[in-house]
Design a protein around this motif. Structure first.
Motif, mmCIF file in Angstrom:
data_model
loop_
_atom_site.group_PDB
_atom_site.id
_atom_site.type_symbol
_atom_site.label_atom_id
_atom_site.label_comp_id
_atom_site.label_asym_id
_atom_site.label_seq_id
_atom_site.Cartn_x
_atom_site.Cartn_y
_atom_site.Cartn_z
ATOM 1 N N ASP A 195 0.789 -1.227 0.000
ATOM 2 C CA ASP A 195 0.000 0.000 0.000
ATOM 3 C C ASP A 195 0.824 1.281 0.000
ATOM 4 O OD1 ASP A 195 0.945 -0.578 2.545
ATOM 5 O OD2 ASP A 195 -1.010 -0.656 3.512
ATOM 6 N N ILE A 196 1.846 1.348 0.888
ATOM 7 C CA ILE A 196 2.537 2.636 1.042
ATOM 8 C C ILE A 196 3.295 3.015 -0.229
ATOM 9 C CG2 ILE A 196 2.623 2.566 3.568
ATOM 10 C CD1 ILE A 196 5.607 1.870 3.363
ATOM 11 N N LEU A 197 3.485 2.050 -1.123
ATOM 12 C CA LEU A 197 4.033 2.367 -2.446
ATOM 13 C C LEU A 197 2.901 2.467 -3.478
ATOM 14 C CD1 LEU A 197 6.332 2.593 -4.547
ATOM 15 C CD2 LEU A 197 6.382 0.085 -4.613
ATOM 16 N N ALA A 198 2.072 1.422 -3.553
ATOM 17 C CA ALA A 198 1.105 1.308 -4.651
ATOM 18 C C ALA A 198 0.076 2.434 -4.669
ATOM 19 C CB ALA A 198 0.399 -0.043 -4.580
ATOM 20 N N ASN A 199 -0.383 2.875 -3.482
ATOM 21 C CA ASN A 199 -1.443 3.896 -3.503
ATOM 22 C C ASN A 199 -0.924 5.296 -3.198
ATOM 23 O OD1 ASN A 199 -1.512 4.371 -0.673
ATOM 24 N ND2 ASN A 199 -2.912 2.662 -0.353
ATOM 25 N N ALA A 200 0.394 5.481 -3.297
ATOM 26 C CA ALA A 200 0.985 6.781 -2.947
ATOM 27 C C ALA A 200 0.683 7.878 -3.972
ATOM 28 C CB ALA A 200 2.495 6.630 -2.780
ATOM 29 N N GLY A 201 0.153 7.501 -5.134
ATOM 30 C CA GLY A 201 -0.120 8.508 -6.176
ATOM 31 C C GLY A 201 -1.049 9.616 -5.687
ATOM 32 N N GLY A 202 -1.982 9.251 -4.798
ATOM 33 C CA GLY A 202 -2.933 10.248 -4.297
ATOM 34 C C GLY A 202 -2.238 11.333 -3.501
ATOM 35 N N VAL A 203 -1.368 10.923 -2.593
ATOM 36 C CA VAL A 203 -0.726 11.937 -1.750
ATOM 37 C C VAL A 203 0.342 12.700 -2.544
ATOM 38 C CG1 VAL A 203 1.076 10.529 -0.616
ATOM 39 C CG2 VAL A 203 0.070 12.458 0.567
ATOM 40 N N VAL A 204 0.937 12.047 -3.519
ATOM 41 C CA VAL A 204 1.915 12.773 -4.350
ATOM 42 C C VAL A 204 1.193 13.901 -5.098
ATOM 43 C CG1 VAL A 204 3.465 12.599 -6.335
ATOM 44 C CG2 VAL A 204 3.499 10.824 -4.578
ATOM 45 N N CYS A 205 0.028 13.587 -5.645
ATOM 46 C CA CYS A 205 -0.709 14.620 -6.381
ATOM 47 C C CYS A 205 -1.284 15.656 -5.416
ATOM 48 C CB CYS A 205 -1.813 13.968 -7.211
ATOM 49 S SG CYS A 205 -2.469 15.080 -8.419
ATOM 50 N N SER A 206 -1.634 15.227 -4.205
ATOM 51 C CA SER A 206 -2.068 16.187 -3.184
ATOM 52 C C SER A 206 -0.937 17.176 -2.900
ATOM 53 C CB SER A 206 -2.424 15.460 -1.890
ATOM 54 O OG SER A 206 -3.737 14.987 -1.948
ATOM 55 N N TYR A 207 0.271 16.650 -2.850
ATOM 56 C CA TYR A 207 1.438 17.525 -2.638
ATOM 57 C C TYR A 207 1.523 18.549 -3.763
ATOM 58 C CZ TYR A 207 6.408 18.794 -2.930
ATOM 59 O OH TYR A 207 7.581 19.485 -3.072
#
Ligand code: NAD
Length: 434
Positions: free
Chosen positions: A356-368
């Motif tokens: 999870d902490i890798l696979a679903n990180a796209g959301g928080v990266v785009c939030s950044y």
């Protein structure tokens, strides 16, 4: 149509006894310890959240009665920057769940190397029983009560299970009214018109697909030949399914809290999404297409597929069903979908688990990216956001893959080691205050 049976099934899922997610997160942390040189005192800091707030959330229902909900906001770590993490509305929300989710956010943000700590929030409620106006009143009351803790430089919420751009918009409005100034950067995942980032809604699913394709390539599996099953057909699951189908993969299994379906020739995912957009409760129940058969969530995990994407809740793949998983690769769209016991069974079966902490990180990266744009009062084009997202995800995937190969450890362990070591290093550099 969502029938009475459907709604009963939904509620049965909700009241199932659940594994304690915080204990699960601490167990994963403990497994990583042997692969790090983090000293005992700093390890103690990593094992507990910096701050946890519980609030009562009273609202006046449409019939005039008062109902009181319980909400939480947990700030797990601010060592690397402001806390960051979504807000969940679900009957199963507990303080321990929010603590676990906040911890995973801390390791995730460090893993993808964005300048955030980890946080999370939630309200224990069944949003399907609230009208739109009640949902708004609950959101505004919760915002007012956690307002001392949140802000663009303190802690920035975002959508999670059962929350969306409209809820983020109410948070912006409430916070701006109470602070007497515009604070669009207080949340991410808001509407584009209010400063949301183009591409944020799709970003988590997009990140899941980036990592799925990256892993398939490394395993020598052609994505156009891949068969996919997805549990959870909300923001993360539906977008991941849609983008994988666009890449030529066949999505043969889908499910949500109401039901599941199997279609050996692959679903037309755009058609399923159109159905869910207008179905009661945005559920899959009632969908039909030629060649499709109804299955349970348990059946979905046993489908003979290349990739299984759990994109619903924690503890879905457990010691009870892990041995039945047929997929070659599990890409965790959800947070914490696989228990540590299930991880052991999957490792024995040589199933590759992309954590999870890798696979679903796209959301928080785009939030950044959204937060950066809000600070600069400048909006990027979607293409730029997606390209930058791709670069961050590729880098993180390569780092995790390389470490797992070098040390012959699982991808989850490698991801935890990288993330946790970065948080520990930030604590070391800052020193302990008082
Ligand atoms: P969502 O509310 O949009 O969708 C959740 C989906 O899961 C729904 O289709 C729901 O019916 C289904 N579901 C719920 N309980 C279920 C059950 N018991 N069995 C089967 N299906 C069930 O939520 P989301 O934003 O897509 O989040 C899904 C997961 O992804 C969560 O674990 C969340 O923490 C994680 N996540 C979300 C984001 C994001 O940007 N939204 C980012 C990172 C991780």
């Amino acid at each position: 149509m969502a029938t009475r049976d459907t709604m009963r099934a939904v509620r049965e899922q909700i009241v199932k006894p659940r594994i304690n997610p915080f204990e699960m997160m601490l167990h994963q942390l403990d497994l990583a310890r042997a692969h790090t040189n983090i000293p005992g005192g700093i390890w103690e800091i990593l094992c507990r959240p910096e701050r946890a707030l519980e609030v009562s959330v009273p609202i006046t229902r449409d019939d005039g009665e008062i109902e009181v909900f319980t909400g939480y906001r947990v700030q797990y770590s601010s060592a690397r920057g402001p806390c960051k993490g979504g807000i969940r509305y679900h009957p199963g929300v507990t303080l321990d769940e929010v603590k676990a989710l906040a911890g995973w956010m801390a390791w995730k943000c460090a893993l993808v190397n964005i300048p955030y700590g980890g946080g999370k929030g939630g309200i224990a409620c069944d949003p399907t029983r609230l009208s739109e106006r009640e949902l708004e009143r609950m959101t505004r009351c919760y915002t007012a009560r956690i307002l001392p803790l949140i802000g663009p430089k303190q802690d920035i919420p975002a959508p999670d299970v059962n929350t969306n751009a409209s809820i983020m918009n109410w948070i912006v409005d409430t916070a701006s009214a109470l602070r007497g100034e515009a604070v669009p950067g207080i949340v991410t995942g808001k509407s584009i018109e209010l400063g949301g980032a183009l591409g944020r809604r799709e970003a988590t699913g997009r990140g899941v697909v980036f990592t799925a394709i990256g892993i398939l390539q490394r395993l020598g599996i052609d994505v156009t030949q891949a068969r996919i099953a997805v549990q959870g057909f909300g923001n993360v699951g539906s977008i991941a399914a849609q983008l994988l189908a666009k890449q030529g993969a066949k999505v043969v299994g889908i499910s949500d809290v109401s039901c599941g379906y199997y279609c050996p020739n692959g679903f037309d995912i755009d058609d399923v999404i159109r159905y869910v957009e207008t179905s009661p409760g945005h559920l899959l129940a009632g969908y039909s297409t030629p060649g499709m058969e109804e299955i349970t969530n348990d059946d979905l995990f046993t489908l003979d597929v290349d990739v299984l994407i759990p994109a619903a809740l924690e503890a879905q793949i457990t010691s009870r069903n892990a041995a039945n998983v047929q997929a070659k690769v599990i890409v965790e769209g959800a947070n914490g979908p696989t228990t540590p016991e299930a991880d052991l069974i999957l490792a024995e079966e040589e199933t590759v688990v992309v954590p999870d902490i890798l696979a679903n990180a796209g959301g928080v990266v785009c939030s950044y990216f959204e937060w950066v744009q809000n600070i600069q009062c400048f909006a990027w084009e979607e293409k730029e956001t997606n390209q930058r997202l791709g670069r961050v995800m590729q880098r993180a995937l390569t780092e995790v893959w390389d470490l797992s190969q070098e040390r012959q450890i699982s991808l989850r362990l490698a991801a935890f080691v990288l993330g946790v070591e970065r948080v520990a290093q930030a604590i070391r550099l800052r020193g302990v205050f008082l």
